[in-house]
Write an enzyme that holds these catalytic residues in place. Structure first.
Site, PDB file in Angstrom:
ATOM      1  N   LYS A   1      -0.942  10.189  -0.505  1.00 18.46           N
ATOM      2  CA  LYS A   1      -0.471  10.868  -1.713  1.00 18.46           C
ATOM      3  C   LYS A   1      -1.488  11.922  -2.154  1.00 18.46           C
ATOM      4  CE  LYS A   1       2.859   7.750  -2.010  1.00 18.46           C
ATOM      5  NZ  LYS A   1       4.256   8.046  -1.636  1.00 18.46           N
TER       6      LYS A   1
ATOM      7  N   TRP B   1       8.233  -0.010  -6.087  1.00 14.69           N
ATOM      8  CA  TRP B   1       7.112  -0.496  -5.278  1.00 14.69           C
ATOM      9  C   TRP B   1       6.505  -1.775  -5.827  1.00 14.69           C
ATOM     10  CZ3 TRP B   1       6.951   0.511  -0.528  1.00 14.69           C
ATOM     11  CH2 TRP B   1       7.426   1.737  -0.040  1.00 14.69           C
TER      12      TRP B   1
ATOM     13  N   ASP C   1      -2.355  -1.574  -7.825  1.00 10.53           N
ATOM     14  CA  ASP C   1      -1.930  -0.650  -6.781  1.00 10.53           C
ATOM     15  C   ASP C   1      -1.938   0.749  -7.381  1.00 10.53           C
ATOM     16  OD1 ASP C   1      -0.577   0.943  -4.973  1.00 10.53           O
ATOM     17  OD2 ASP C   1       1.151  -0.378  -4.765  1.00 10.53           O
TER      18      ASP C   1
END
Length: 366
Positions: free
Chosen positions: A199, A105, A175
């Protein structure tokens, strides 16, 4: 259906607390205090304005954030933040922003930053197949950088930073999509944090952004309104029709964290207990289960591991699915097995997975 939800080890969207699911079920028919379905309540209503205000307040309380931080509830996922951050902080700059490339990511953020201005990769784990994170002596952060950017928890590879990186005189951007509100994070040391919800804190469709006022002082004035943090702040995340349902679920999850769990420090202890059980199972399996990440960088959220062969992994996943465990397949980028143990995944669910893993190992060696 209840069993599958309770044994949902998916990397995302992840499991939600059972009490929240019960409240959502009721609210789909009628939100108790107003008698309308949450799916049909206007985003311009006083009720929704109060929802947004409480979400902002709850997140600030959970993280101990001072008044010079804003809480935004935006759309577009973390992917949109890969662009919004450099659009705001990098355009027109001469010194490069510094990015860490620690996994799948964080790698997605690099080309988006390069579109907007100068950027450099301060460290990359590509040569080690993203099996570990950098030590402090491998990092050289510049005082001239407009900001540094990193991902706190790499969902795919199962890597997590257990310290804050960077310099206090350079804005930190992080992030935190897959470990947001899972542990204390010294949030006041960051200038901007972003985390998509699916999440730990809600369903897909909303991304939480925490931004410090001072960070936006020199932001470009010609950004599209939808992509301008200042416009979103002014509108309290209601610049256009927001995802009312997803934001309402975040409200319920933050209430659960505050009232039922007792805060992020308590949540952290629960998460550490779950992770310790799983990693102990890997380490005591005599190599039958092989953890992917180096021990010092193991994630408390995503336990990635392999078995001896792809064929054995396929058999493991097939039998796990038949036994009622959901979402254990590794990310398409690397395969293998991954148990995601986000906030709402219970200790009981982890213990059931351990029992299955022991039985599977015994059956293969008998």
């Amino acid at each position: 259906m209840k069993l599958l939800n309770s044994l949902n080890f998916s990397g995302g969207p992840g499991v939600l607390p059972e009490i929240v699911l019960q409240q959502v079920q009721e609210s789909m028919l009628a939100v108790p205090e107003i008698g309308l379905s949450v799916l049909g309540i206007s985003h311009r209503s006083d009720w929704f304005a109060a929802v947004v205000a409480e979400v902002e307040r709850n997140i600030k309380t959970l993280l101990g954030l001072p008044e010079n931080y804003h809480v935004l509830l935006l759309q577009g996922g973390a992917t949109q933040q890969f662009s919004m951050v450099p659009m705001t902080l990098l355009r027109g700059k001469t010194h490069p922003a510094q990015y860490l490339h620690t996994g799948y990511w964080s790698g997605k953020a690099l080309p988006e930053a390069a579109r907007e201005g100068p950027m450099s990769v301060a460290w990359s784990g590509e040569s080690c197949a993203f099996r570990h994170l950098p030590q402090d002596d491998e990092l050289a952060f510049s005082a001239e950088a407009p900001y540094i950017h990193y991902v706190s928890n790499e969902t795919v590879e199962g890597l997590q930073f257990h310290r804050v990186l960077g310099r206090d005189d350079v804005p930190r951007v992080c992030d935190m999509s897959s470990d947001f509100l899972s542990r204390p994070c010294e949030a006041e040391r960051f200038s901007l944090i972003y985390a998509h919800a699916q999440k730990n804190i809600g369903p897909a469709g909303v991304t939480v952004v925490l931004v410090r006022d001072e960070l936006l002082a020199d932001a470009p004035t010609n950004l599209p309104g939808f992509l301008d943090y200042r416009q979103q702040i002014k509108a309290h995340s209601n610049l256009n029709t927001p995802p009312v349902f997803a934001i309402y679920v975040i409200l319920l999850v933050t209430r659960w964290l505050l009232q039922d769990i007792g805060g992020v420090a308590q949540m952290d202890q629960i998460n550490r207990s779950k992770a310790a059980l799983l990693y102990r199972q890997l380490d005591q399996s005599d190599g039958f289960y092989r953890g992917r990440a180096d021990r010092q960088d193991r994630s408390l959220m995503n336990v990635a591991f392999n078995l001896a062969t792809p064929e054995l992994e396929r058999k493991f996943l097939a039998e796990a699915t038949a036994a009622g465990f959901s979402g254990l397949g590794g990310h398409r980028a690397i395969g293998g097995v991954r148990a995601s143990i986000y906030n709402a995944l219970t200790l009981t669910a982890v213990e059931k997975l351990l029992g299955f893993m022991e039985d599977f190992q015994r059956a293969q060696r008998s």
